[in-house]
Structure formats: C-alpha cells, structure tokens
Design a protein around this motif. Sequence first.
Motif, PDB file in Angstrom:
ATOM      1  N   THR A   1      14.122   4.073 -12.367  1.00  0.00           N
ATOM      2  CA  THR A   1      14.700   2.737 -12.535  1.00  0.00           C
ATOM      3  C   THR A   1      13.631   1.695 -12.766  1.00  0.00           C
ATOM      4  O   THR A   1      13.928   0.575 -13.169  1.00  0.00           O
ATOM      5  CB  THR A   1      15.503   2.344 -11.284  1.00  0.00           C
ATOM      6  OG1 THR A   1      14.619   2.256 -10.164  1.00  0.00           O
ATOM      7  CG2 THR A   1      16.601   3.345 -10.997  1.00  0.00           C
ATOM      8  N   LEU A   2      12.362   2.040 -12.453  1.00  0.00           N
ATOM      9  CA  LEU A   2      11.235   1.102 -12.514  1.00  0.00           C
ATOM     10  C   LEU A   2      11.468  -0.097 -11.596  1.00  0.00           C
ATOM     11  O   LEU A   2      11.014  -1.208 -11.877  1.00  0.00           O
ATOM     12  CB  LEU A   2      10.976   0.644 -13.951  1.00  0.00           C
ATOM     13  CG  LEU A   2      10.597   1.766 -14.935  1.00  0.00           C
ATOM     14  CD1 LEU A   2      10.314   1.186 -16.312  1.00  0.00           C
ATOM     15  CD2 LEU A   2       9.393   2.555 -14.439  1.00  0.00           C
ATOM     16  N   CYS A   3      12.167   0.136 -10.500  1.00  0.00           N
ATOM     17  CA  CYS A   3      12.414  -0.900  -9.502  1.00  0.00           C
ATOM     18  C   CYS A   3      11.903  -0.421  -8.134  1.00  0.00           C
ATOM     19  O   CYS A   3      12.119   0.731  -7.756  1.00  0.00           O
ATOM     20  CB  CYS A   3      13.903  -1.206  -9.388  1.00  0.00           C
ATOM     21  SG  CYS A   3      14.579  -2.071 -10.828  1.00  0.00           S
ATOM     22  N   ILE A   4      11.252  -1.321  -7.423  1.00  0.00           N
ATOM     23  CA  ILE A   4      10.727  -1.039  -6.091  1.00  0.00           C
ATOM     24  C   ILE A   4      11.375  -1.995  -5.096  1.00  0.00           C
ATOM     25  O   ILE A   4      11.364  -3.215  -5.299  1.00  0.00           O
ATOM     26  CB  ILE A   4       9.190  -1.216  -6.035  1.00  0.00           C
ATOM     27  CG1 ILE A   4       8.506  -0.294  -7.040  1.00  0.00           C
ATOM     28  CG2 ILE A   4       8.679  -0.987  -4.623  1.00  0.00           C
ATOM     29  CD1 ILE A   4       8.712   1.174  -6.800  1.00  0.00           C
ATOM     30  N   GLY A   5      11.940  -1.455  -4.033  1.00  0.00           N
ATOM     31  CA  GLY A   5      12.525  -2.277  -2.975  1.00  0.00           C
ATOM     32  C   GLY A   5      11.458  -2.681  -1.964  1.00  0.00           C
ATOM     33  O   GLY A   5      10.704  -1.830  -1.492  1.00  0.00           O
ATOM     34  N   VAL A   6      11.395  -3.960  -1.652  1.00  0.00           N
ATOM     35  CA  VAL A   6      10.430  -4.473  -0.670  1.00  0.00           C
ATOM     36  C   VAL A   6      11.204  -5.209   0.420  1.00  0.00           C
ATOM     37  O   VAL A   6      11.916  -6.181   0.137  1.00  0.00           O
ATOM     38  CB  VAL A   6       9.402  -5.425  -1.320  1.00  0.00           C
ATOM     39  CG1 VAL A   6       8.430  -5.961  -0.273  1.00  0.00           C
ATOM     40  CG2 VAL A   6       8.634  -4.701  -2.428  1.00  0.00           C
ATOM     41  N   ILE A   7      11.075  -4.730   1.653  1.00  0.00           N
ATOM     42  CA  ILE A   7      11.807  -5.315   2.783  1.00  0.00           C
ATOM     43  C   ILE A   7      10.820  -6.102   3.642  1.00  0.00           C
ATOM     44  O   ILE A   7       9.824  -5.553   4.122  1.00  0.00           O
ATOM     45  CB  ILE A   7      12.490  -4.222   3.617  1.00  0.00           C
ATOM     46  CG1 ILE A   7      13.456  -3.414   2.744  1.00  0.00           C
ATOM     47  CG2 ILE A   7      13.238  -4.834   4.807  1.00  0.00           C
ATOM     48  CD1 ILE A   7      14.083  -2.216   3.449  1.00  0.00           C
ATOM     49  N   ILE A   8      11.095  -7.400   3.833  1.00  0.00           N
ATOM     50  CA  ILE A   8      10.213  -8.259   4.619  1.00  0.00           C
ATOM     51  C   ILE A   8      10.993  -8.872   5.786  1.00  0.00           C
ATOM     52  O   ILE A   8      12.210  -9.058   5.697  1.00  0.00           O
ATOM     53  CB  ILE A   8       9.593  -9.376   3.764  1.00  0.00           C
ATOM     54  CG1 ILE A   8      10.670 -10.324   3.219  1.00  0.00           C
ATOM     55  CG2 ILE A   8       8.774  -8.783   2.619  1.00  0.00           C
ATOM     56  CD1 ILE A   8      10.115 -11.538   2.491  1.00  0.00           C
ATOM     57  N   PRO A   9      10.303  -9.225   6.897  1.00  0.00           N
ATOM     58  CA  PRO A   9      11.013  -9.774   8.053  1.00  0.00           C
ATOM     59  C   PRO A   9      11.358 -11.249   7.936  1.00  0.00           C
ATOM     60  O   PRO A   9      12.296 -11.720   8.567  1.00  0.00           O
ATOM     61  CB  PRO A   9      10.023  -9.540   9.208  1.00  0.00           C
ATOM     62  CG  PRO A   9       8.687  -9.517   8.556  1.00  0.00           C
ATOM     63  CD  PRO A   9       8.892  -8.917   7.202  1.00  0.00           C
TER      64      PRO A   9
END
Length: 327
Positions: free
Chosen positions: A57-65
Amino acid sequence: MTINEIAALAGVSRATVSRYLNNGYISKEKKERLRIIIEETGYRPASCAQMLRSKKTLCIGVIIPKINSDSIGKMVAGISRKLSESGYQLLLACTNNDEKKELNYLNLFKENNVDGIILLGTIFTEEHREILSMMSVPIVVLAQNIPGCSCIYSDDYHAAFEMGKLLCKKGKNFAMVGVTEKDRAAGLQRKAGFLDALKESGKETKNLPIYVSDFSLESGKKECKKLLSEHPYIDTIFCATDTIAVGALLAAREAGLKVPDDIQIAGIGDNSLGEVSYPPITTVRFFYDEAGYQAANMLLKHIKTPMGPVEEQIQLNFELIERDSTK
C-alpha cells in the motif's frame, strides 16, 4: 501522462520505469534521469494499479500518544522525512495517552493493510503484546526499549544518572517530580538513574520526596507546589521532563524562591519551552529527529526482508546541557 510516455522521455523501457516506481534496482544514471523527468512532469502512478503489482500500500501507520509535544513533533518529522524519501505515505493516529485507543489503532491499521507500523512512546500491557504477536506486518517501537520488539530508544537511565551527578555537585536536599513507572523510559529508567547517582555520591535516598505528575506543565506545577509546601527545605528538584521542570520553575517563583540561588531545577528532553524559560532549564538533549528517521529506516528495511524481520534494538546517545537553572 502515462508510464509509457515517461519511459519515452527518459529513453528507457517501461519495465525500468516500473522498477524505479517500486524501489527496484536500476543504475544511478537512469534513476536520476527518471527522478528529474517525474518531478518536472508531476507524474503520479495510479495507486491501485501500483498496489496490485507490488502487493504494497506504500502506507505506514504511526501511533503517537499526543500531538502537542516538542519531542514527539521532532520524532514524527524524522519519520516523515525518511518515508517521503522512500515514496511512502504516513498515516498518523493520536491516542491522547489512552491505552485503549492504542489497541484500537493497532487493530485498525492491521485491518487496513498498512505495510508497517511505528508505535511511539507507549505504555505496554499484555493486551499490547497479544495484538503485536498477531500482526502480519513489521512493527518498530520508538522511544521505548521493549524486549521482543524492534526498537529505537534513548539511554534514559544514564541520562538521568549523569544529570543526578551534576546536581549532586551543589545540591544538598533533593526531590524528584517524575511520571508513572508504567512508562519504562521516562518513568522507571529516569527515576532509577537519578536515584543511583545520588547513592553513588553518598546522598540519602530512603526518604527522598518523589512526586508523580503527568506530562503537562499544569500538573508539573501543581505537584511542585505541593512538594515545596510539604518540604520547604528542598534546594534541588530533578524533573522527568523539561515541561514538568518549567512547571517547577513557576511553582518556585510563586513561592518566592530564586532559581538557582535558592533552589536548582533540571529536566530531560531539551524542549523549546525549557530553552526560552527564565532562567533556561538545565537538561539532557536527546536526538529525537534522528530517532524518528532511524525508526522509519529500520521499519522499511524490515518490510524489504523476504524472510521476515529480525528483532533489532538501537540505543541512541545523549548530551548534557548546562543552563542557568542550576548552580
């Protein structure tokens, strides 16, 4: 503009253009020629077709607080820079320090077929570990050292240890305003480093006043006001973050204390708030932008590993910054 037209302009085959767009190997000369032509023409490949060909998908999920954090902003900037260089898109999810939201976003990213996930500054629970064990895409944990996970993290223990040794040179009566020890880095490791520095310097730690704040300036100020009210003899406060340290600075000022003449205050993080406060806060500088860049680089390397990612940990260095809030 089509892929065939791009190939004709560059004097290469359609297959060469496809390899370029999918990060395959081509010569440096052809790569540079294609980069210039694609930039000049504004060509964008059809995302659905590209995804079907590459199964990415060429997408990266980034989870931040949280979103309003100087350090997190720098880490996300580093992540974004590397992903952009490599042709990936960043999907950002903010949890507002809610553990349940972290779990929800992990499941959401898993269901929406991102190519990888970067999990930043989180408190790990058994539920986290269970979800991570079921993930089919690579994951890199940023700002925490979690056994069993690929991680990029700072040396929180020795950063606090070196700060403690510095404070021991002039301080006599110590206190700390930390954060929850569920946070292994900012809570557990920084507290342990500071206490060990006091012990090595021959200071008493058994009855050391330790107060727990959240990560906000308001909470830092509130806990420091309580600290100064209950322990007015304190002449040195170590804070787990610069934001808490600025809160301590305000509390000391309201109590009629001069910094650093009456009380010295230090933090960790080297954020912009601590630098522009009066007096500016003595702190530890972590290289947050580099940490974000390396986390993205590690994740992309894992994505490209045919046999699956190998667990990897990288610990970054730090720099002690002495300013006017300490003697």
